[in-house]
Design an enzyme around this catalytic site. Structure first.
Site, short mmCIF file in Angstrom:
data_model
loop_
_atom_site.label_atom_id
_atom_site.label_comp_id
_atom_site.label_asym_id
_atom_site.label_seq_id
_atom_site.Cartn_x
_atom_site.Cartn_y
_atom_site.Cartn_z
N HIS A 415 -0.79 4.37 -126.78
CA HIS A 415 -1.13 4.90 -125.46
C HIS A 415 -2.62 5.19 -125.30
O HIS A 415 -3.11 5.36 -124.17
CB HIS A 415 -0.32 6.18 -125.19
CG HIS A 415 0.04 6.37 -123.75
ND1 HIS A 415 -0.78 5.99 -122.71
CD2 HIS A 415 1.14 6.90 -123.17
CE1 HIS A 415 -0.21 6.28 -121.56
NE2 HIS A 415 0.97 6.83 -121.80
N ARG A 416 -3.35 5.24 -126.39
CA ARG A 416 -4.80 5.42 -126.28
C ARG A 416 -5.46 4.17 -125.70
O ARG A 416 -6.53 4.24 -125.10
CB ARG A 416 -5.42 5.71 -127.66
CG ARG A 416 -4.92 6.98 -128.34
CD ARG A 416 -5.43 7.06 -129.77
NE ARG A 416 -5.02 5.92 -130.58
CZ ARG A 416 -5.41 5.70 -131.83
NH1 ARG A 416 -6.25 6.55 -132.41
NH2 ARG A 416 -5.00 4.65 -132.49
#
Length: 442
Positions: A415-416
């Protein structure tokens, strides 16, 4: 002055390796460029070429030695006019002076200080005897086979090797054990002195501390298994995973694959569903380049080229050979390259650049009948696509119930790097290509 032969660094991350086999013997002439040894890393077995020429005057590290540090001396080359005495005079490595110590001590001081010297002698013998015995026997044994034989107390001298140059491999040990192979008295006698803790841990044991727990056998972790454990633990601890699953109808894809393979005739290629999945993934990443990315502390790197790592299962774990620039390659080229990479991966013959540096991964367990699963991201990549088996399922088409062959695919995302909307956009592009495979041929 003797030339040191050092343990090479075969990849940027390599710190140690296994000296699998010497391809030259002491006394052999070596020319620059000659292959002198095979080195096993955590992922592959690679040939090492000599950068110098001379006579192989001394082998310091014998066949099958594990955990040899990078830049450690593994042997010496003698230049023209030199003999073995030059190694003792000019060599600086620790293994060279060791043989001199026991020769001098008994002559000069043994009669006077026998009580003081008994303890050091008892410690020195178990440490040096196995290496000397191995070197004297000249047995070619893979590290895994050697460990299995030690655990079972099997006499390697009684085992016939089926590997290259008569090398004893895992299958030979299993065959010998199934026939009740001869035990190794030397190993059994030496085990309590030299390696009692390790030998005890490797043999079947019962656990009195946990009532009802059955006996077990501990299999030592290979270098590959240690690296897999380290990298995947790092991935789950540092990369915030989330998962997106999509169902793709693949009846048209199967029909196109069948038609293309029939038209191939004797041309040699045979496309698999996995080849089509790789092609669709590459094209989808070209349409949604934000999913072809990795995370760094200073920036998100979005790659211009799609290099797809494809998971391949081998005996000791998993390896991910890379299809370079997959977005610009056709199905036949992808198929041929994938077959070649998978074959050499199972033989542990890949070069580091062939399994490192991918930008996106695919893990396909459909051939094992797995319906769906979520894979762990291969760091430092930002995503991995897990592909399940195609199976017939009931679906609704135009308000009516029908049957279709459906394949579930799950995207694991860091998700980064990739947000949910980008992940969904990629899967939508992938699904469109899979369900309309003719667009992949354009």
């Amino acid at each position: 002055m003797p030339i040191k032969v050092l343990m090479p660094a075969l990849s940027p991350t390599m710190t140690e390796g296994t000296l699998a086999k010497w391809l030259k013997k002491e006394g052999d002439q070596v020319s620059s460029g000659d292959v002198i040894a095979e080195i096993e890393t955590d992922k592959a077995t690679m040939e090492v070429e000599s950068a110098d020429e001379g006579i192989l005057g001394k082998i310091v590290v014998p066949d099958g030695t594990e955990g040899v540090k990078v830049n450690e001396v593994i042997g010496y080359l003698l230049e023209e006019g030199e003999d073995a005495s030059a190694i003792e005079q000019g060599g600086e490595s620790k293994p060279a002076p060791k043989p001199e110590t026991p020769k001098e001590e008994p002559k000069a001081e043994a009669p006077k200080e026998q009580p003081k010297q008994e303890a050091p002698k008892a410690e020195a013998k178990p440490a040096t005897q196995p290496a000397a015995a191995d070197k004297g026997e000249r047995l070619f044994v893979s590290p895994l086979a050697r460990r299995m034989a030690e655990q079972a107390g099997l006499d390697l001298a009684a085992v016939t090797g089926s590997g290259p140059n008569g090398r004893i491999v895992k299958a030979d040990i299993e065959a010998a054990l199934s026939k009740g192979g001869a035990k190794a008295p030397a190993a059994a006698a030496g085990a309590p002195q030299a390696a009692a803790p390790a030998a005890a841990a490797a043999l079947p044991q019962s656990n009195p501390d946990v009532p009802g727990l059955p006996s077990y056998t501990e299999v030592p972790n290979s270098s590959m298994r240690k690296v897999i454990a380290k990298r995947l633990t790092e991935s789950k601890l540092t990369a915030p995973h989330f998962y997106l699953t999509i169902d793709c109808e693949i009846d048209k894809l199967l029909a196109v694959r069948k038609e293309l393979n029939e038209k191939a005739g004797d041309s040699g290629y045979k496309l698999s569903v996995n080849d089509l999945v790789i092609r669709a993934t590459a094209l989808a990443l070209k349409k949604v380049p934000a999913a072809n990315a990795t995370w760094t502390e200073s920036a998100i790197r979005i790659y211009d080229q799609v290099d797809i790592s494809v998971a391949v299962a081998i005996d000791e774990g998993l390896i991910t050979p890379v299809i370079r620039d997959a977005g610009s390659k056709g199905l036949v080229e992808i198929s041929a390259e994938m077959k070649d990479l998978a074959k050499r991966a199972r033989e542990r013959k890949l070069k580091p650049e062939e399994f490192q540096g991918g930008t996106f991964s695919i893990s396909n367990l459909g051939m094992f009948g797995i319906k769906d699963f979520a894979a762990v991201i291969n760091p430092p990549q930002g995503a991995i696509l897990a592909v399940g088996a195609g199976e017939q399922r009931p679906v609704v088409k135009n308000g009516a119930l029908a049957i279709a062959t459906v394949m579930s695919c799950t995207l694991s995302v860091d998700h980064r790097v990739v947000d949910g909307a980008i992940g969904a956009e990629f899967l939508a592009a992938f699904k469109k290509l899979i369900e309309d495979p003719m667009t992949m041929l354009l």
